[in-house]
Design a protein around this motif. Structure first.
Motif, PDB file in Angstrom:
ATOM      1  N   GLU A 142      10.776  22.604  19.278  1.00  0.00           N
ATOM      2  CA  GLU A 142      10.999  21.160  19.238  1.00  0.00           C
ATOM      3  C   GLU A 142      10.148  20.445  20.281  1.00  0.00           C
ATOM      4  OE1 GLU A 142      15.186  20.374  19.503  1.00  0.00           O
ATOM      5  OE2 GLU A 142      15.625  21.344  17.591  1.00  0.00           O
ATOM      6  N   ALA A 143       9.739  21.167  21.316  1.00  0.00           N
ATOM      7  CA  ALA A 143       8.809  20.604  22.290  1.00  0.00           C
ATOM      8  C   ALA A 143       7.360  20.741  21.818  1.00  0.00           C
ATOM      9  CB  ALA A 143       8.981  21.272  23.646  1.00  0.00           C
ATOM     10  N   ASP A 144       7.149  21.391  20.683  1.00  0.00           N
ATOM     11  CA  ASP A 144       5.878  21.449  19.954  1.00  0.00           C
ATOM     12  C   ASP A 144       4.707  21.903  20.814  1.00  0.00           C
ATOM     13  OD1 ASP A 144       4.361  21.374  17.727  1.00  0.00           O
ATOM     14  OD2 ASP A 144       4.698  19.266  17.268  1.00  0.00           O
ATOM     15  N   GLN A 145       4.552  23.221  20.929  1.00  0.00           N
ATOM     16  CA  GLN A 145       3.456  23.863  21.642  1.00  0.00           C
ATOM     17  C   GLN A 145       3.452  23.539  23.138  1.00  0.00           C
ATOM     18  OE1 GLN A 145      -0.195  22.861  19.583  1.00  0.00           O
ATOM     19  NE2 GLN A 145       0.580  23.565  17.619  1.00  0.00           N
ATOM     20  N   PRO A 146       4.610  23.677  23.787  1.00  0.00           N
ATOM     21  CA  PRO A 146       4.680  23.304  25.207  1.00  0.00           C
ATOM     22  C   PRO A 146       4.025  24.338  26.113  1.00  0.00           C
ATOM     23  CG  PRO A 146       6.717  24.347  24.566  1.00  0.00           C
ATOM     24  CD  PRO A 146       5.882  24.223  23.301  1.00  0.00           C
ATOM     25  N   VAL A 147       3.706  23.917  27.332  1.00  0.00           N
ATOM     26  CA  VAL A 147       3.310  24.831  28.395  1.00  0.00           C
ATOM     27  C   VAL A 147       4.571  25.177  29.190  1.00  0.00           C
ATOM     28  CG1 VAL A 147       1.906  25.194  30.449  1.00  0.00           C
ATOM     29  CG2 VAL A 147       1.048  23.762  28.588  1.00  0.00           C
ATOM     30  N   LEU A 148       4.835  26.458  29.370  1.00  0.00           N
ATOM     31  CA  LEU A 148       5.898  26.892  30.274  1.00  0.00           C
ATOM     32  C   LEU A 148       5.232  27.208  31.607  1.00  0.00           C
ATOM     33  CD1 LEU A 148       8.022  29.218  27.962  1.00  0.00           C
ATOM     34  CD2 LEU A 148       8.061  26.723  28.202  1.00  0.00           C
ATOM     35  N   ARG A 149       5.548  26.437  32.597  1.00  0.00           N
ATOM     36  CA  ARG A 149       4.946  26.609  33.915  1.00  0.00           C
ATOM     37  C   ARG A 149       5.960  27.283  34.837  1.00  0.00           C
ATOM     38  NH1 ARG A 149       6.544  24.054  39.158  1.00  0.00           N
ATOM     39  NH2 ARG A 149       4.757  24.444  40.530  1.00  0.00           N
ATOM     40  N   PHE A 150       5.515  28.305  35.553  1.00  0.00           N
ATOM     41  CA  PHE A 150       6.396  29.031  36.468  1.00  0.00           C
ATOM     42  C   PHE A 150       5.879  28.877  37.897  1.00  0.00           C
ATOM     43  CE2 PHE A 150       7.084  30.882  32.364  1.00  0.00           C
ATOM     44  CZ  PHE A 150       8.458  31.082  32.321  1.00  0.00           C
ATOM     45  N   GLY A 151       6.712  28.311  38.754  1.00  0.00           N
ATOM     46  CA  GLY A 151       6.341  28.064  40.144  1.00  0.00           C
ATOM     47  C   GLY A 151       7.568  27.666  40.937  1.00  0.00           C
ATOM     48  N   GLY A 152       7.624  26.396  41.333  1.00  0.00           N
ATOM     49  CA  GLY A 152       8.761  25.902  42.090  1.00  0.00           C
ATOM     50  C   GLY A 152       8.827  26.489  43.491  1.00  0.00           C
ATOM     51  N   ASN A 153       9.817  26.057  44.235  1.00  0.00           N
ATOM     52  CA  ASN A 153       9.967  26.544  45.607  1.00  0.00           C
ATOM     53  C   ASN A 153      10.217  28.045  45.672  1.00  0.00           C
ATOM     54  OD1 ASN A 153       9.496  24.100  46.782  1.00  0.00           O
ATOM     55  ND2 ASN A 153      11.614  23.647  47.270  1.00  0.00           N
ATOM     56  N   ALA A 154      10.723  28.638  44.586  1.00  0.00           N
ATOM     57  CA  ALA A 154      11.044  30.064  44.601  1.00  0.00           C
ATOM     58  C   ALA A 154       9.821  30.934  44.833  1.00  0.00           C
ATOM     59  CB  ALA A 154      11.715  30.467  43.285  1.00  0.00           C
ATOM     60  N   VAL A 155       8.659  30.528  44.343  1.00  0.00           N
ATOM     61  CA  VAL A 155       7.505  31.426  44.326  1.00  0.00           C
ATOM     62  C   VAL A 155       7.071  31.856  45.721  1.00  0.00           C
ATOM     63  CG1 VAL A 155       5.717  29.616  44.296  1.00  0.00           C
ATOM     64  CG2 VAL A 155       5.273  31.830  43.225  1.00  0.00           C
ATOM     65  N   ASP A 156       7.208  30.982  46.721  1.00  0.00           N
ATOM     66  CA  ASP A 156       6.766  31.305  48.077  1.00  0.00           C
ATOM     67  C   ASP A 156       7.903  31.772  48.980  1.00  0.00           C
ATOM     68  OD1 ASP A 156       3.939  30.435  47.789  1.00  0.00           O
ATOM     69  OD2 ASP A 156       4.867  28.481  47.449  1.00  0.00           O
ATOM     70  N   ARG A 157       9.105  31.903  48.436  1.00  0.00           N
ATOM     71  CA  ARG A 157      10.258  32.253  49.249  1.00  0.00           C
ATOM     72  C   ARG A 157      10.955  33.531  48.790  1.00  0.00           C
ATOM     73  NH1 ARG A 157       9.634  26.876  48.928  1.00  0.00           N
ATOM     74  NH2 ARG A 157      10.210  25.518  50.655  1.00  0.00           N
ATOM     75  N   ARG A 158      11.148  33.655  47.477  1.00  0.00           N
ATOM     76  CA  ARG A 158      12.006  34.739  46.983  1.00  0.00           C
ATOM     77  C   ARG A 158      11.474  35.409  45.717  1.00  0.00           C
ATOM     78  NH1 ARG A 158      14.670  29.775  46.779  1.00  0.00           N
ATOM     79  NH2 ARG A 158      14.969  28.958  44.672  1.00  0.00           N
ATOM     80  N   PHE A 159      10.181  35.310  45.495  1.00  0.00           N
ATOM     81  CA  PHE A 159       9.519  35.925  44.343  1.00  0.00           C
ATOM     82  C   PHE A 159       8.646  37.076  44.835  1.00  0.00           C
ATOM     83  CE2 PHE A 159       5.506  36.072  41.929  1.00  0.00           C
ATOM     84  CZ  PHE A 159       5.986  36.397  40.662  1.00  0.00           C
TER      85      PHE A 159
END
Length: 559
Positions: A142-159
């Motif tokens: 329904e979002a029609d070919q969306p980009v799923l972006r993974f990042g946020g504050n988690a990436v530099d703290r708990r990833f």
């Protein structure tokens, strides 16, 4: 009620200001009136326009002539039935809206994949991100070919990325029950790829800069490029590095100079194993970090990315920047976003870079506020995305969460059923997701210049689509509890032979779980099945109709 969790860790006190084939579907009963035949006055076997209907303007090559010419009799149509103001409303009058659309193009386009969903990097470990999850596949379609972006504050703290099943180090990674530390490996990326394929989505990834390790980032880049192939659009090095010194990611401060040196090391290592994947950055909410990224000598530097949350005064210190409905539904909110986005576009264009806004939302504040889950957020989201696209931004990610609707981040566009911290994997969209869907389901095309006057708190957009049709979007942010319907006079660049509409609506700014599209909690009715705007004038450039307040209306005219 369970406690509310922030969408991401508390940020610094302030943010910088600033044709797919239609899917078969039956018309919904709530959408239409009974079929009414449009009576065509036919003197013989041809139909001639009356003088004065504006039919003598020149048309570009490949479009229907606008001079007086024969037309077939008008077809039978079904009129769209939009909701009226709530019973007992004061019905305050709204100045009539006059919109005149030109054939001249703005120079920007609305493309598929414009609007997407931003998630935390640790969500990559969530088994619910799979092609087997029917509810997520449905939403992302329904979002029609969306980009799923993974990042946020988690990436530099708990990833923690590992391709060899290493244990997460005992120090340097900090999480909590709602935001645990997660290890992510190639199997998680392979599972995500099944979702991308099922939903026809793409992905953009962020690598951990908080724990300096270019080789580990390169290992992630290598596996991601192999697994995702052309569905992988970009890498970003770190999330909001401008905040590292203030939020403890890098104790003792962190300068643009340090960032650029580390960025170079990461980019060189990643490019050696994934040479075809662009680097985007700096992914910051402070414009002072844009130019250092632009000036950095790194390979595959293709995209300037920035973050923006227009309402950032979480403690109320700046009343005009506090997350209130009164602030959201105001011209200042629209203009503030416009100014900040234009500033980013200006520096990116000068450097020959594409401009992305991969993480955004109404407010940077954790927990609930007046705008959470409301119909106002849907109205804001649609206008924000359309205006950004018209300015020239090509990707937008609305920050979201995989947590539960109950107790989870209230500003998330999507959320799961189930008890708090026990998601059952059945995902639904909130009001702001429907705003995303309205924009995503548009045909895509080139923005056209227009003149707009009146209408109160309304914003107008027009596009020339690939099939030669014209789309007009009217975002009516007037108060649905108080404002009368707005009289609209729309002048099109060519005569209209059909005029259909789809509409997002809700009963009030503050209404929660009440936003609908075409009378249902779903995506818009497919274009081929849409009903005709009431009052449609067959064969004329000028169309006159009324629009209910608190709506987003997409009109499509074939010529």
């Amino acid at each position: 009620m369970p406690p509310q969790d922030p969408l991401y860790d508390p940020a610094p006190d302030s943010r910088d200001e600033g044709t797919d084939a239609p899917r078969p579907r039956k018309l919904r009963p709530a959408v239409v009136l009974s079929v009414i035949a449009v009576i065509a006055v036919v003197a013989s076997l041809v139909f001639f326009l009356r003088p004065g209907d504006g039919g003598n303007a020149a048309a570009p090559a490949g479009t229907a002539p606008t001079s007086e010419a024969a037309l077939p009799p008008a077809p039978e149509v079904t009129y769209y039935q939009q909701p009226g103001p709530p019973a007992g409303s004061p019905l305050e009058p709204v100045e009539p809206l006059q919109v005149s659309v030109s054939n001249d193009q703005v120079g920007t386009s609305l493309t598929k994949g414009l609007v997407g969903i931003s998630l935390e990097a640790t969500d990559l470990a969530d088994p619910m991100l799979s092609g087997d999850n029917a509810s997520l596949v449905k939403l992302f379609k329904e979002a029609d070919q969306p980009v799923l972006r993974f990042g946020g504050n988690a990436v530099d703290r708990r990833f923690f990325w590992t391709s060899t099943n290493e244990a997460v180090p005992s120090t340097g990674y900090k999480g909590d029950k709602a935001h645990p530390v997660r290890a992510v490996g190639p199997a998680d990326l392979a599972r995500l790829n099944t979702l991308l394929e099922a939903a026809d989505a793409t992905v953009s990834l962020t690598v951990d800069l908080g724990h300096y390790d270019p080789e580990r980032a390169a290992d992630m880049a290598k596996h991601a490029a192999e697994i995702f192939g052309p569905r992988l659009l970009s890498f970003t090095v770190g999330n909001e590095p401008n905040g590292f010194g203030a939020n403890g990611v890098r104790p003792g401060g962190y300068s643009t100079g340090q960032y650029v040196e580390e960025l170079k090391a990461y980019a060189v290592a990643m490019n050696a194993v994934a040479p075809n994947v662009p680097i985007s950055g700096p992914g910051a909410y402070d414009r002072k970090w844009w130019q250092p990224f632009i000036d950095a000598d790194i390979p595959q530097k293709k995209i300037l990315s920035f973050h923006n949350y227009p309402l950032h005064s979480c403690d109320g210190g700046d009343p005009k920047s506090s997350p209130t409905i009164a602030n959201v539904m105001t011209p200042l909110m629209h203009q503030r976003a416009d100014d900040y986005q234009q500033a980013a576009l200006e520096v990116a264009k000068a450097a020959g870079l594409e401009t992305w806004l991969p993480e955004t939302g109404i407010a940077a504040c954790p927990g609930s506020n007046e705008t959470s889950r409301t119909h106002a957020s849907a109205l804001w989201t649609a206008d924000y995305a359309l205006n950004a696209a018209q300015l020239g931004i090509t990707r937008i990610g609305f920050h979201s969460s995989m947590l539960t609707c109950k107790g989870g981040p209230p500003m998330s566009a999507i959320c799961s059923g189930g008890a708090y911290l026990k998601p059952d994997g059945t995902f639904t969209g909130r009001a702001n997701f429907f705003g995303i869907s309205m924009v995503a389901e548009m045909e895509g095309g080139k923005f056209l210049n227009l003149d707009s006057k009146g209408g109160g708190l309304m914003y107008s957009y027009a596009l020339r689509n690939g099939d030669g049709s014209t789309s007009v979007v009217l975002v009516n942010q007037n108060d649905p509890e108080k404002a009368a319907q707005t009289e609209v006079t729309l002048t099109l660049p060519e005569r209209a032979l059909t005029g259909t509409m789809t509409q997002l609506a809700g009963p009030s700014y503050a209404a929660e779980d009440s936003t609908v599209i075409d009378g249902a909690k779903s995506e818009p009715v497919p274009l081929a099945e849409r009903a005709t705007v009431e009052g449609f004038a067959y064969g004329s450039r000028q169309q006159t109709f009324k629009l209910t307040a608190g709506t987003v209306t997409v009109l499509n005219f074939k010529h």
